[in-house]
Design an enzyme around this catalytic site. Structure first.
Site, PDB file in Angstrom:
ATOM      1  N   ASP A 174     -14.495  -2.519  -6.030  1.00 42.44           N
ATOM      2  CA  ASP A 174     -14.298  -3.931  -6.358  1.00 42.44           C
ATOM      3  C   ASP A 174     -15.472  -4.425  -7.199  1.00 42.44           C
ATOM      4  OD1 ASP A 174     -11.939  -4.169  -4.761  1.00 42.44           O
ATOM      5  OD2 ASP A 174     -13.175  -4.433  -2.979  1.00 42.44           O
TER       6      ASP A 174
ATOM      7  N   TRP B 174     -10.219  -9.139   1.859  1.00 35.80           N
ATOM      8  CA  TRP B 174     -10.821  -9.432   0.562  1.00 35.80           C
ATOM      9  C   TRP B 174     -10.765 -10.938   0.253  1.00 35.80           C
ATOM     10  CZ3 TRP B 174      -8.172  -4.952   1.543  1.00 35.80           C
ATOM     11  CH2 TRP B 174      -8.765  -3.751   1.162  1.00 35.80           C
TER      12      TRP B 174
ATOM     13  N   ARG C 210       0.834  -1.213   0.000  1.00 40.78           N
ATOM     14  CA  ARG C 210       0.000   0.000   0.000  1.00 40.78           C
ATOM     15  C   ARG C 210       0.866   1.258   0.000  1.00 40.78           C
ATOM     16  NH1 ARG C 210      -3.024   2.346   4.839  1.00 40.78           N
ATOM     17  NH2 ARG C 210      -4.366   3.955   3.933  1.00 40.78           N
TER      18      ARG C 210
ATOM     19  N   HIS D 278      -5.385  -6.399  -3.899  1.00 45.68           N
ATOM     20  CA  HIS D 278      -6.251  -6.567  -2.727  1.00 45.68           C
ATOM     21  C   HIS D 278      -6.292  -8.016  -2.251  1.00 45.68           C
ATOM     22  CE1 HIS D 278      -8.736  -2.636  -3.388  1.00 45.68           C
ATOM     23  NE2 HIS D 278      -7.663  -2.441  -2.644  1.00 45.68           N
TER      24      HIS D 278
ATOM     25  N   HIS E 202       0.619   3.994  -2.933  1.00 47.85           N
ATOM     26  CA  HIS E 202       0.168   5.357  -2.646  1.00 47.85           C
ATOM     27  C   HIS E 202       1.229   6.408  -2.938  1.00 47.85           C
ATOM     28  CE1 HIS E 202      -3.721   4.731  -0.192  1.00 47.85           C
ATOM     29  NE2 HIS E 202      -3.522   3.693  -0.983  1.00 47.85           N
TER      30      HIS E 202
END
Length: 286
Positions: free
Chosen positions: A205, A176, A36, A160, A40
């Protein structure tokens, strides 16, 4: 800030940092948040203004405090001891390398990593990262702004497969997939099910199966993990290099390394042949 000089020594330092990141991520089970962090830092790129992107600016307090980055101080703090041991490596390279290693140590595809990114403390305005409450038009707007494609949108969404959402960070809660520390194609398998008890499906999603173009890739990746891995590795590399042009020194240094390895290999082969020849001569003389 100036770009690093990517010579043979810098490449060696990258490999040392890679080993440290493997140990860190494996011991702390922090692959999801490292991925992540890399995403990002890179996902703010704008092809028109040539701003944002994988430049380490996410460590800037202003950018770190953007709502989409809630919780990422954990990942930045985890990276600091690695940075302290390898101070010549830029934060931009370190964060992207952490993302590559996070995928690797959880069973995902190998992703080609090219170093040489320069650091920046100039943060883009808030709002460039995807909003999980939005639909397909929003996803396309965000990813097209970065210069990425529909295939990239779906492949990268497969990230994910790692981790889970935390209500204090995003307002959503839950994983997920059934094994959030394993990188595989189960994210897509679960998306195609009518219901997945206990598993999270964000609005962004759900649109992947509702949009006919996105759905085609979802079905492919759910049925063929190798296809997902191949496309993911390409898309991740593109994301990690947005706005980044590898300096000429990278290819030169790599060439020198390959040549050095080749010379060593040839030398070893010659030694083996000579020793075999000498041994055979000795054996016959007895």
């Amino acid at each position: 800030m100036a770009a690093p000089v990517v010579d043979a020594e810098y490449l060696k330092e990258i490999e040392r940092a890679r080993r440290d990141l493997r140990a860190l991520i494996s011991s702390k089970n922090c692959a999801p948040i490292m991925l992540r962090l890399a995403w990002h830092d890179a996902g703010t790129y704008d092809t028109k203004t040539k701003t944002g992107g994988p430049n380490g600016s996410i460590r800037n307090v202003t950018e770190l405090n953007h709502a989409a980055n809630n919780g990422l101080k954990i990942a930045i703090d985890l990276c600091e001891p690695v940075k302290a041991r390898h101070p010549t490596i830029t934060y931009a390279d370190l964060y992207q390398l952490a993302g590559v290693v996070a995928v690797e140590v959880t069973g995902g595809p190998a992703i080609d990593f090219v170093p040489g990114r320069k650091d920046s403390m100039e943060s883009p305005e808030e709002g460039r990262l995807p909003d999980a409450n939005q639909g397909s038009s929003h996803l396309r707007k965000v990813f097209y702004r970065m210069g990425l494609s529909d295939k990239d949108i779906v492949a990268l969404s497969g990230g994910h497969t790692l981790g889970k959402a935390h209500p204090e960070r995003s307002g959503f809660d839950g994983p997920w997939t059934k094994d959030p520390l394993k990188f595989d194609n189960s994210y897509f398998v679960e998306l195609l099910k009518d219901s997945s008890e206990g598993l999270l499906k964000l609005p962004t999603d759900k649109v992947l199966v509702e949009d006919p173009i996105f759905r085609r890739y979802v079905k492919l990746y759910a049925e063929d993990e190798e296809a997902f891995f191949a496309d993911y590795a390409v898309s991740h590399k593109k994301l990690s290099e947005l706005g980044f042009r590898p300096p000429p020194s990278v290819s030169k240094a790599k060439t020198c390394t390959v040549l050095a390895q080749s010379v060593v290999g040839v030398a070893v082969a010659i030694c083996v042949v000579l020793l075999s020849y000498l041994y055979e001569g000795y054996r016959r003389s007895k």
